[in-house]
Design an enzyme around this catalytic site. Structure first.
Site, PDB file in Angstrom:
ATOM      1  N   ASP A 286     -14.348  10.814   2.457  1.00  0.00           N
ATOM      2  CA  ASP A 286     -13.249  11.470   3.183  1.00  0.00           C
ATOM      3  C   ASP A 286     -12.361  12.256   2.221  1.00  0.00           C
ATOM      4  O   ASP A 286     -12.323  11.972   1.020  1.00  0.00           O
ATOM      5  CB  ASP A 286     -12.380  10.417   3.886  1.00  0.00           C
ATOM      6  CG  ASP A 286     -13.162   9.650   4.942  1.00  0.00           C
ATOM      7  OD1 ASP A 286     -14.153  10.188   5.448  1.00  0.00           O
ATOM      8  OD2 ASP A 286     -12.760   8.510   5.234  1.00  0.00           O
TER       9      ASP A 286
HETATM   10  N1  URA Z   1     -15.738   4.731   4.338  1.00  0.00           N
HETATM   11  C1  URA Z   1     -14.631   5.391   4.712  1.00  0.00           C
HETATM   12  O1  URA Z   1     -13.926   4.959   5.603  1.00  0.00           O
HETATM   13  N2  URA Z   1     -14.335   6.533   4.077  1.00  0.00           N
HETATM   14  C2  URA Z   1     -15.070   7.039   3.072  1.00  0.00           C
HETATM   15  O2  URA Z   1     -14.741   8.081   2.529  1.00  0.00           O
HETATM   16  C3  URA Z   1     -16.213   6.331   2.688  1.00  0.00           C
HETATM   17  C4  URA Z   1     -16.530   5.182   3.329  1.00  0.00           C
END
Ligand code: URA
Length: 250
Positions: free
Chosen positions: A113
């Site tokens: 993310d």
């Molecule tokens: N899980 C998440 O919630 N975000 C990420 O970026 C990776 C794994």
């Protein structure tokens, strides 16, 4: 992994076979038949040496290029960068962390993310990218998550055993409580998962009422961030690439 050297001259028939146009023998036939041009001129001479980067080679009037050398990098993605190649809104992407000469064909394997930091593989090898992100391939990813509040034993157990939240099923995970702090109460968890659902760690933690405040991916299979600073990358070693292929093809 074969790294094709593109900066040295090579025989025309070897060039054509390396570019995947034909076997060496069929390439020779194509040359004899006058189907191959070098810089606009038909070449029928067999041993002609060409320069893959400087000369323009065509077969039946279609340009032919050598495939790009395969590249594999381990990036320490900082927060604030999108795990995409381009962004229609012009926001920073992980591509901005690479110099222009390395960017061609590069893409992130999987995603983190925008506000997650940590280990991200980058490559121009579509085959490895496909294998590593295929749901059948259960690669372990380790995250360190700071969460709001301090999870109880039963909440940790729920995360470990796997559970259903809404229409999402979370498989069992390895979860350890690493450290806690007070004012406000917060905990750092280590979570190891093999699935790759979108925002998986955040959804898992939220489902047990401990939303993630800060998330970092610290490892992927046998790879970790050792020696890397935020925003920097290193090339994977040959043994590491081979090992990823072996794991993906099991
Ligand atoms: N899980 C998440 O919630 N975000 C990420 O970026 C990776 C794994």
């Amino acid at each position: 992994m074969i790294m094709q050297k593109t900066n040295s001259p090579l025989r025309l028939q070897k060039f054509l076979s390396s570019a995947g146009i034909a076997s060496r023998r069929s390439a020779e036939k194509m040359i004899k038949e006058g189907r191959v041009r070098v810089n606009g001129e038909v070449v029928r001479e067999m041993g002609k040496k060409i320069h893959p980067l400087k000369d323009r080679i065509e077969v039946d009037n279609n340009p032919v290029r050598l495939p790009l050398p395969k590249r594999y990098f381990l990036l320490y993605k900082p927060r604030g960068y999108l795990s995409t190649v381009t962004d229609p809104f012009g926001r920073p992407t992980v591509m901005d962390l690479f110099p222009p000469h390395l960017q061609k064909g590069l893409f992130p394997v999987g995603r983190l993310d925008l506000d997650t930091e940590g280990l991200l593989l980058m490559t121009n090898d579509g085959e490895l990218g496909y294998l590593l992100t295929h749901p059948r391939f259960q690669i372990e990813k380790t995250y360190h998550a700071w969460v709001r509040g301090i999870p109880s034993k039963s909440e940790l157990q729920r995360l470990r055993e796997g559970f259903q939240a809404g229409d999402t099923t979370f498989s069992p995970a390895r979860v350890a409580l690493l450290t806690t702090r007070q004012d406000p109460p917060e905990a750092k968890l280590e979570i190891v998962i093999a699935e790759g659902k979108k925002r998986q760690v955040k959804k898992m933690c939220k489902a047990v009422n401990h939303p993630v405040i800060f998330l970092k991916r610290v490892s992927l299979a046998f790879l970790n961030l050792k020696g890397l600073k935020r925003g920097t990358f290193r090339p994977l070693k040959k043994e590491e690439i081979d090992k990823l292929y072996q794991m993906a093809q099991k």
